[in-house]
Enzyme design. Sequence first.
Site, PDB file in Angstrom:
ATOM      1  N   LYS A 125      43.551  27.975  43.667  1.00 23.49           N
ATOM      2  CA  LYS A 125      42.987  28.298  42.238  1.00 23.49           C
ATOM      3  C   LYS A 125      42.459  27.302  42.258  1.00 23.49           C
ATOM      4  O   LYS A 125      43.098  25.762  42.399  1.00 23.49           O
ATOM      5  CB  LYS A 125      43.713  29.296  41.741  1.00 23.49           C
ATOM      6  CG  LYS A 125      44.320  30.488  41.705  1.00 23.49           C
ATOM      7  CD  LYS A 125      43.230  31.773  41.717  1.00 23.49           C
ATOM      8  CE  LYS A 125      43.703  32.645  41.435  1.00 23.49           C
ATOM      9  NZ  LYS A 125      43.941  33.459  42.446  1.00 23.49           N
TER      10      LYS A 125
HETATM   11  C1  PLP Z   1      44.977  34.746  41.829  1.00 21.45           C
HETATM   12  C2  PLP Z   1      44.719  36.202  41.249  1.00 21.45           C
HETATM   13  C3  PLP Z   1      45.257  36.688  40.402  1.00 21.45           C
HETATM   14  C4  PLP Z   1      46.651  36.924  41.151  1.00 21.45           C
HETATM   15  O1  PLP Z   1      47.575  35.251  40.984  1.00 21.45           O
HETATM   16  P1  PLP Z   1      48.526  35.027  41.691  1.00 21.45           P
HETATM   17  O2  PLP Z   1      49.840  33.488  41.319  1.00 21.45           O
HETATM   18  O3  PLP Z   1      47.827  35.079  43.412  1.00 21.45           O
HETATM   19  O4  PLP Z   1      50.074  35.840  41.552  1.00 21.45           O
HETATM   20  C5  PLP Z   1      45.291  37.926  39.062  1.00 21.45           C
HETATM   21  N1  PLP Z   1      43.844  37.912  39.367  1.00 21.45           N
HETATM   22  C6  PLP Z   1      42.666  37.049  40.072  1.00 21.45           C
HETATM   23  C7  PLP Z   1      41.884  37.690  39.357  1.00 21.45           C
HETATM   24  C8  PLP Z   1      43.174  36.656  40.488  1.00 21.45           C
HETATM   25  O5  PLP Z   1      42.007  35.598  40.918  1.00 21.45           O
END
Ligand code: PLP
Length: 396
Positions: free
Chosen positions: A186
């Site tokens: 992210k």
């Molecule tokens: C990555 C993501 C999540 C989940 O996040 P994690 O930390 O990997 O559990 C939820 N919603 C969206 C839109 C994402 O891109």
Amino acid sequence: MPGFEWIGAEEKAEVNQVLDQGFIFRYNFDGARNGVWKAQEMESMLCDRMQTKHAHLVSSGTSALCTALTAMGVGAGDEVIIPTFTFVASVEAVVSLGAIPVFADVDDTLCLNADSIESKITSRTKAINVVHMCGGMADMSAIIAVAKKHNLLVLEDACQAIGGSYQGQPLGSIGDAGCFSFDSVKTITCGEGGGIITNNETIYTHAHQYSDHGHDHIGHDRGAEGHPIMGLNYRLSDMNAAMGVAQLRKLDDMIAVQRKNKALLKSVLSQFAEISFRRLPDESGDQAGFLTFMLPTEARTIDINQKLKEAGVDGCFYWYINNWHYIKNWPQIQTMTGAAKLPIHLNDNLPDYTQLDTSASDAIMSRTISMLIKLNWTEAELQQRIEKLKQVFAGA
Ligand SMILES: *Cc1c(COP(=O)(O)O)cnc(C)c1O
């Protein structure tokens, strides 16, 4: 959106502070920790940056969604409207509460369409989970208007759009609550982690309690804390938070670089008449983690996707066939219902998702490609990318 490109001395220094004082748990043990409270520090930074009263860290973006929905009062039998194009965690979070995911279509914003939301509302609808996909934003004015009209809660999933804004308001701060992910790919990363922001006192209180076995976090003695509600363990460690502190300080610089790189590549693609771009309801609030464009037909999109691969233009995503983000490629949705109900039993009352009409979403997603915008591209790499893009599109 890769914060991992900028992991360096600052992250090491923050994590080392936690390791040096030897205490990794985020709560209590005031004496042992010598004043190091990294989770609290990151939470207070998030409040400042996102202009919200409260922020609470959890173990992932997925647990942030579960916690936020629970704290908002969503539970068994409630319907939550979610988009057809999202990360599959949107579905998982709703189903894990015994609630029912109801899919509405996305439009050329790549996010929920307000009319489609309205067409899916029933007497059981409790909340709308707006997902700000690929660095951009949903049309929040239209969506908030529908929510107000039908008295629905709004959760903003800003996991892919941290640092973006809509009409001056940080994404995640507009609805009743907002969620972020700090997983390793992210925009900013804690290794793993997630966050919830809200201006609502009750949602905040329930969120920090729920994500730590219902502890009320009153006082300095873990053993003496009360347990007003049931909960789970979705805690983040202070070591992960330490990394997030360093990354969050870099967020605005990251976004500045993303915007610069994206603007350059977008100006190149703008020269080709067949290309149109994903609609951004507030162009100035784009955090620019992706450059997303559309081709005139599905056939041409398949062709271009292939040519981008052959030319070695990496980081391109044709979401329509990608098995993480589009409803058509989620066999796990079908095994939740019907005779199979595999691999786990979740909810007896889920609708038959195989019968869902996603044609409006398909019409957009079958023509859409996103290109990841990186932070560390050199001038030479950017120029090479531009040359390759010109070759791919000039060969029409
Ligand atoms: C990555 C993501 C999540 C989940 O996040 P994690 O930390 O990997 O559990 C939820 N919603 C969206 C839109 C994402 O891109």
